[in-house]
Design a protein around this motif. Structure first.
Motif, PDB file in Angstrom:
ATOM      1  N   ILE A  88       0.840  -1.190   0.000  1.00 30.49           N
ATOM      2  CA  ILE A  88       0.000   0.000   0.000  1.00 30.49           C
ATOM      3  C   ILE A  88       0.884   1.252   0.000  1.00 30.49           C
ATOM      4  N   GLY A  89       0.566   2.197  -0.893  1.00 34.80           N
ATOM      5  CA  GLY A  89       1.318   3.447  -0.949  1.00 34.80           C
ATOM      6  C   GLY A  89       2.656   3.362  -1.648  1.00 34.80           C
ATOM      7  N   SER A  90       2.943   2.213  -2.276  1.00 35.47           N
ATOM      8  CA  SER A  90       4.255   2.046  -2.933  1.00 35.47           C
ATOM      9  C   SER A  90       4.335   2.787  -4.266  1.00 35.47           C
ATOM     10  N   GLU A  92      10.074  -6.298   0.568  1.00 37.98           N
ATOM     11  CA  GLU A  92      11.533  -6.217   0.401  1.00 37.98           C
ATOM     12  C   GLU A  92      12.140  -7.621   0.255  1.00 37.98           C
ATOM     13  N   LYS A  93      11.477  -8.603   0.869  1.00 36.08           N
ATOM     14  CA  LYS A  93      11.991  -9.978   0.815  1.00 36.08           C
ATOM     15  C   LYS A  93      11.541 -10.720  -0.441  1.00 36.08           C
ATOM     16  N   ALA A  94      10.804 -10.041  -1.301  1.00 33.97           N
ATOM     17  CA  ALA A  94      10.258 -10.709  -2.496  1.00 33.97           C
ATOM     18  C   ALA A  94      11.026 -10.351  -3.755  1.00 33.97           C
ATOM     19  N   LEU A 139       8.578  -0.769  -4.903  1.00 30.33           N
ATOM     20  CA  LEU A 139       8.946  -0.647  -3.498  1.00 30.33           C
ATOM     21  C   LEU A 139       9.136   0.818  -3.112  1.00 30.33           C
ATOM     22  N   ALA A 140       8.850   1.123  -1.848  1.00 33.31           N
ATOM     23  CA  ALA A 140       9.111   2.460  -1.317  1.00 33.31           C
ATOM     24  C   ALA A 140       9.342   2.341   0.178  1.00 33.31           C
ATOM     25  N   ASP A 141      10.114   3.273   0.737  1.00 32.56           N
ATOM     26  CA  ASP A 141      10.350   3.275   2.185  1.00 32.56           C
ATOM     27  C   ASP A 141       9.028   3.476   2.923  1.00 32.56           C
TER      28      ASP A 141
END
Length: 198
Positions: A10-12, A164-166, A132-134
């Motif tokens: 969500i929000g990435s 992040e693990k994907a 991905l995003a922080d």
């Protein structure tokens, strides 16, 4: 036709990537929208929803009572029950959309889904893209988008997988920690690589 799956938390920024690809000429299908369509049009699913969650699952005009179902699923901890009804029907529904896109002459088909990696049948898509995003950036974006509280968003993030693990399960990773323009540029570069593969 090249088929591409897009996922991320969500929000990435995955919807922004998909919107840009749609502007560039791709056929974009959103899994949430497809699920809503399945709930309204598939008689088996409709019956199962009413049996499980009650008549209030649908409004008087036959449309989906999304607020009620969201409350039942998320606030009452019945997400698994909802997914068990809808998810088995999704691959066939998505396959119909892919066929339709091909018949309409599209070169690139894009399927946007938060649960793509959980529900994907191996080999069913040519490429998978992960956005991905922080976490602080994601929270900030969602707050601006739908005025949810910090706690609500944190809770929603905690229920999603650790994307992040994907990274090793996907073909492309887009990191979205910069500006909107930077994200669009990254999306365009990857899109051009798909165009070369068609």
């Amino acid at each position: 036709m090249v088929t591409v799956g897009v996922t991320g938390g969500i929000g990435s920024g995955k919807s922004t990537v998909c919107r840009r690809w749609s502007e560039l000429g791709a056929y974009v299908l959103n899994a949430d929208e497809l699920a809503k369509q399945v709930m309204v049009t598939d008689p088996e699913v409709k019956k199962a929803l009413i049996d499980t969650f009650g008549e209030a699952s649908f409004n008087g005009d036959g449309s989906l009572n999304t607020e009620y179902l969201a409350e039942q699923a998320f606030e009452k901890g019945r997400v698994k029950a909802l997914n068990a009804i809808v998810h088995p029907k999704m691959p066939a529904a998505a396959a119909r959309e892919i066929k339709k896109a091909a018949e309409q002459g599209y070169d690139i088909f894009v399927y946007e889904a938060a649960l793509l990696l959980e529900n994907l049948e191996p080999g069913s898509l040519d490429y998978i893209v992960l956005v991905l995003a922080d976490e602080d950036k994601r929270i900030n974006r969602v707050q601006k988008r739908d005025s949810s509280s910090f706690e609500e968003i944190k809770q929603r993030i905690s229920k999603q997988r650790d994307f992040e693990k994907a990274t090793e399960k996907v073909d492309h990773v887009i990191r979205n920690n910069g500006t909107l323009e930077e994200l669009k540029k990254k999306a365009e570069i990857i899109y051009q690589s798909f165009k070369r593969d068609e």
